[in-house]
Scaffold this active site. Structure first.
Site, PDB file in Angstrom:
ATOM      1  N   GLU A 120       0.809  -1.321   0.058  1.00 22.45           N
ATOM      2  CA  GLU A 120      -0.029  -0.154   0.035  1.00 22.45           C
ATOM      3  C   GLU A 120       1.011   1.370   0.116  1.00 22.45           C
ATOM      4  OE1 GLU A 120      -0.630  -2.654   1.869  1.00 22.45           O
ATOM      5  OE2 GLU A 120      -2.494  -3.068   0.782  1.00 22.45           O
ATOM      6  N   HIS A 175     -12.033  -5.281   8.172  1.00 20.65           N
ATOM      7  CA  HIS A 175     -12.585  -5.174   6.930  1.00 20.65           C
ATOM      8  C   HIS A 175     -13.765  -4.442   7.054  1.00 20.65           C
ATOM      9  CE1 HIS A 175     -10.284  -8.809   6.384  1.00 20.65           C
ATOM     10  NE2 HIS A 175     -10.114  -8.507   5.154  1.00 20.65           N
TER      11      HIS A 175
END
Lengths: 420, 363
Positions: free
Chosen positions: B98, B168
């Protein structure tokens, strides 16, 4: 013949079905024959001391036979900054070990299949990443370590929680979010831990566990406790910058850390060569030695880990690559066949299955009869089924667990909530 | 002044030319250029986002879309069929990095590229925070406008999905709203998703675009098939009301409107507003509404402490103190990590919002 030991109120054991005097019973216990069905040759079928002696001698022969060494070769390992000639090419084992490995690996396999069924039955919420196909890695590490060594791994952690001391019921309980789970049901599939047995989880964020492993290695060295830290990650995580940061630290300070890349060939749906410029994961540590092992062979893994552990305690960090394979997709949301063919999966299953390999050794070296194998498998299936039922029946964590365990001894720091 | 009035699902927002000054406070209003380009089609939110990416790639030769599994179509299928049309030089798969991919996007944008990055889940955006908050946000300022990364847009699926657990489900908008130099946008449905995403991509500032993933397939609506934008920094008034102003964004908008409907049945007239852009937020619309109603409620999934509702509440109590009839209510997630088993207890659901509306209205 089955018999049950019952403890009488005054503390003395009484045998319910076995016809034996208390003296003979003590003899039975002393010889460790409590679980063995004994035939009585005395009057009215009672068990005599000579029966016990005969049974004890028979048991001793069986036990000694179980310890007879067998040497099994495996595919040669590949070394990085290590002489190939110094790497083992065979392992010495015996029936006792192989039976234990088979039992545990078969349990790991059945447990993951049970998790699959539970997920499809919507008993498991959230995400679920299964380990079937990779059992040789988990078992091999377990066989070469003790609970004095630390392990930290990724979200593909169910079987590590099992080998690190939890029962099948507890592992499945955590999947179902039940209170019997190792994280009180608050962690779920990806977050299982055992402080007592030095298992640090269970981590959802890819690669984040690797620096933690370096810290564990530092702690081992600082305390001088002779333990080693194993920090496990996958081929997808191998490109995380933070891994290289701590490989550097571990090398600088000669930390007893073993970096283990479980290369199951795919990072989610991306094959290794598509995500990594350099796929020699055991050599990615560059200046630290590396070993690449056939991760489908539990004995190869065990021998490599023993070597790595000895090296790490003497000299510092080692990077291992376990060449393994997962049958399921990345997670239960991934069918696992959009980026590889069904033939590839079934090909590995038929040619290299790690559990089948141990079973083959047991038959090939005539260590157990097919009835004995069957009874092991039945016992494991029963254990897993009972685990499933226990997990389903277990209670959910109480509601106030939502606000517990955020800070140390929270009292006074109760988190704010918007309630009715 | 009501900008957009949603009467029923599938209602088409009409094109309106904004008047120059607001009739209530005579301050300058944002002008909008809402031109519905041609026909519309029923689309899910994820299909609308896919379409926005396609339009961006077609209309801007400097546009590149990249992220983990993006060229495969994306884990939510948001980037389906893009690599087939635009080629592997413009639709890239990234390794699991990322920090690396955001930095890569910053570099591209710094030389004039249109970098459309995807962080697979907003929960994974934290390794990239240094790149976003220290590099992208300050690029223009620190170089005295020599350079900028206005071409950078970061898309990330966010917020609760029912079973996401700790990693999540998060809604991290507050962390980024706190960094000057960034814009933060949060659509509520298929129509706003496409329009706001195109506007975000074309906005000349780095924008973080959070997509409420629970609505990817659940939100279906009539979406123009052509090219259109919705203005950033503009809140949408969904229903006009006079007793209380309710503000939310993302999936929480729908929880809020349901709670408002319950309150309407009790005779409480609610003005429901979708903030849409978190940074910079539309103070004018909220202020105007609160001056009319005298009461404010803000609701979001993210935890209470440091949540963006605090910023709205502090600003409104400062600027509309004399108009307020009740304390400003915040109905938010609890101050705990996002739980796995306790998601229902943690989230600000319809009943909690309704209860707060009633308490605030009756104060």
């Amino acid at each position: 013949m089955l018999f049950v030991h019952r403890v009488a109120p005054h503390g003395r054991r009484l045998s319910t079905y076995l016809k034996a005097s208390p003296t003979v019973q003590r003899l039975i216990r002393e010889h460790g024959l409590s679980e063995v069905p004994l035939k009585g040759s005395g009057p009215k079928g009672t068990v005599t001391p000579s029966d016990v002696q005969a049974a004890a001698m028979a048991k001793q022969m069986v036990d000694e036979a179980a310890l007879l060494p067998i040497s099994i070769d495996f595919k040669p390992m590949v070394g990085h900054l290590l002489e190939t000639s110094s790497l083992p090419t065979s392992a010495t084992t015996n029936k006792k070990e192989l039976v234990e490995y088979y039992k545990k690996m078969y349990t790991m396999r059945r447990m993951e299949i049970a998790a699959d069924v539970l997920y499809k039955g919507k008993f498991v919420k959230g995400f679920c990443h299964l380990y079937d196909g990779q059992e040789a890695v988990g078992m091999g590490i377990e066989a070469a370590t003790t609970f004095a060594d630390s392990i930290v791994t990724s979200y593909r952690d169910h079987t590590y929680q099992f080998t690190r001391g939890s029962s099948v019921a507890q592992v499945l309980g955590e999947l179902l979010g039940k209170y019997i789970g190792p994280a009180k049901g608050k962690g779920g599939s990806m977050h299982m831990y055992s402080a007592k047995n030095n298992f640090y989880g269970g981590n959802g964020i890819v690669g984040a566990q690797v620096p933690i492993g370096a810290g564990l290695g530092f702690a081992h060295k600082y305390r001088g406790d002779g333990g080693v830290a194993f920090t496990l990650y996958g081929d997808g995580a191998a490109n995380q910058g933070q891994i290289f940061e701590v490989v550097n630290m571990a090398a600088l300070w000669q930390l007893p850390v073993i970096f283990v890349c479980e290369n199951n060939q795919y990072g989610m749906g991306t094959a290794t060569h598509r995500g990594s410029f350099d796929t020699e994961y055991h050599a990615r540590g560059q200046y630290i030695p590396g070993i690449k092992v056939d991760g489908m062979n539990v004995l190869a893994v065990r021998e490599a880990v023993k070597l790595a552990k000895a090296h790490a305690l003497e000299h510092g960090p080692v990077m291992m690559e376990m060449d393994t394979y997962r049958y399921h997709g990345h997670s239960m949301s991934d069918p696992g066949i959009t980026y590889r063919t069904r033939d590839e999966v079934s090909g590995v299953r038929s040619a290299r299955d790690p559990v089948q390999l141990v079973k083959n050794w047991l038959t090939q070296y005539e260590l157990v009869t097919s009835e004995e194998i069957k009874s092991i498998e039945q016992a494991v299936k029963k254990e897993v089924e009972e685990g499933v039922e226990a997990a389903k029946a277990a209670a959910l964590p109480p509601h106030d667990e939502l606000v517990r365990d955020i800070y140390f001894q929270q009292g006074g720091l109760e988190p704010r909530m918007c309630n009715l | 002044f009501v900008r957009h009035k949603m009467r029923a699902a599938g209602f088409l927002h009409g094109a309106r030319r904004a008047r120059h000054l607001c009739s209530l406070c005579h301050r300058r209003r944002f002008t909008t250029a809402v031109e519905i380009a041609g026909e519309t089609q029923k689309m899910t939110m994820v299909a609308a986002i896919n379409d926005a990416l396609r339009v961006a790639l077609r209309t801007d030769p400097a546009a590149v879309v990249f992220g983990e599994d993006v060229a495969f179509g994306g884990v939510f299928r948001a980037s389906m069929n893009l690599v087939e049309e635009f080629g592997p030089e413009r639709v890239l798969n990234m390794p699991i990095n990322e920090q690396g991919l955001v930095g890569f996007g910053i570099g591209m944008a710094a030389v004039g590229g249109t970098a459309i990055a995807e962080v697979q889940f907003a929960d994974y955006i934290f390794p990239a925070m240094d790149q976003i908050c220290n590099e992208a946000a300050k690029f223009r300022y620190r170089s005295g406008n020599e350079f900028d990364v206005g071409g950078l847009t970061i898309r990330a699926p966010a917020s609760a999905v029912g079973h996401g657990g700790h990693y999540h489900s998060q809604s991290p908008e507050a962390y980024f709203a706190h960094t000057p130099g960034l814009k933060v946008v949060y659509p509520r449905d298929a129509y706003t998703a496409k329009g706001l995403l195109l506007a975000s991509i074309r906005d000349k500032n780095p924008v973080i675009f959070f997509e409420p993933k629970i609505l990817y397939r659940a939100s279906v609506g009539q979406v123009p098939v052509g090219d259109y934008e919705l203005p950033l920094g503009k809140a949408d008034i969904l229903t006009a009301g006079k007793d209380i102003t309710c503000v939310a964004w993302g999936a929480q908008v729908h929880v809020m409107t349901k709670a408002c409907a319950r309150a309407e049945a009790d005779g409480i007239s609610c003005e429901a507003i979708d903030l849409a852009t978190i940074a910079p937020w539309d103070m004018h619309t909220i202020r105007t509404s609160v001056k009319k109603t005298g009461r404010l409620l803000v609701t979001h999934e993210a935890p209470l402490t440091g949540g963006f509702a605090g910023e709205i509440a502090a600003t409104i109590q400062d600027e509309c103190f004399d108009y307020l009839e009740a304390p400003i209510a915040r109905v938010t997630g609890a101050d705990t990590p996002f739980p796995l088993a306790f998601e229902k207890l943690y989230l600000p659901d319809e009943l909690k919002v309704y209860d707060a509306i009633v308490r605030t209205a009756n104060y």
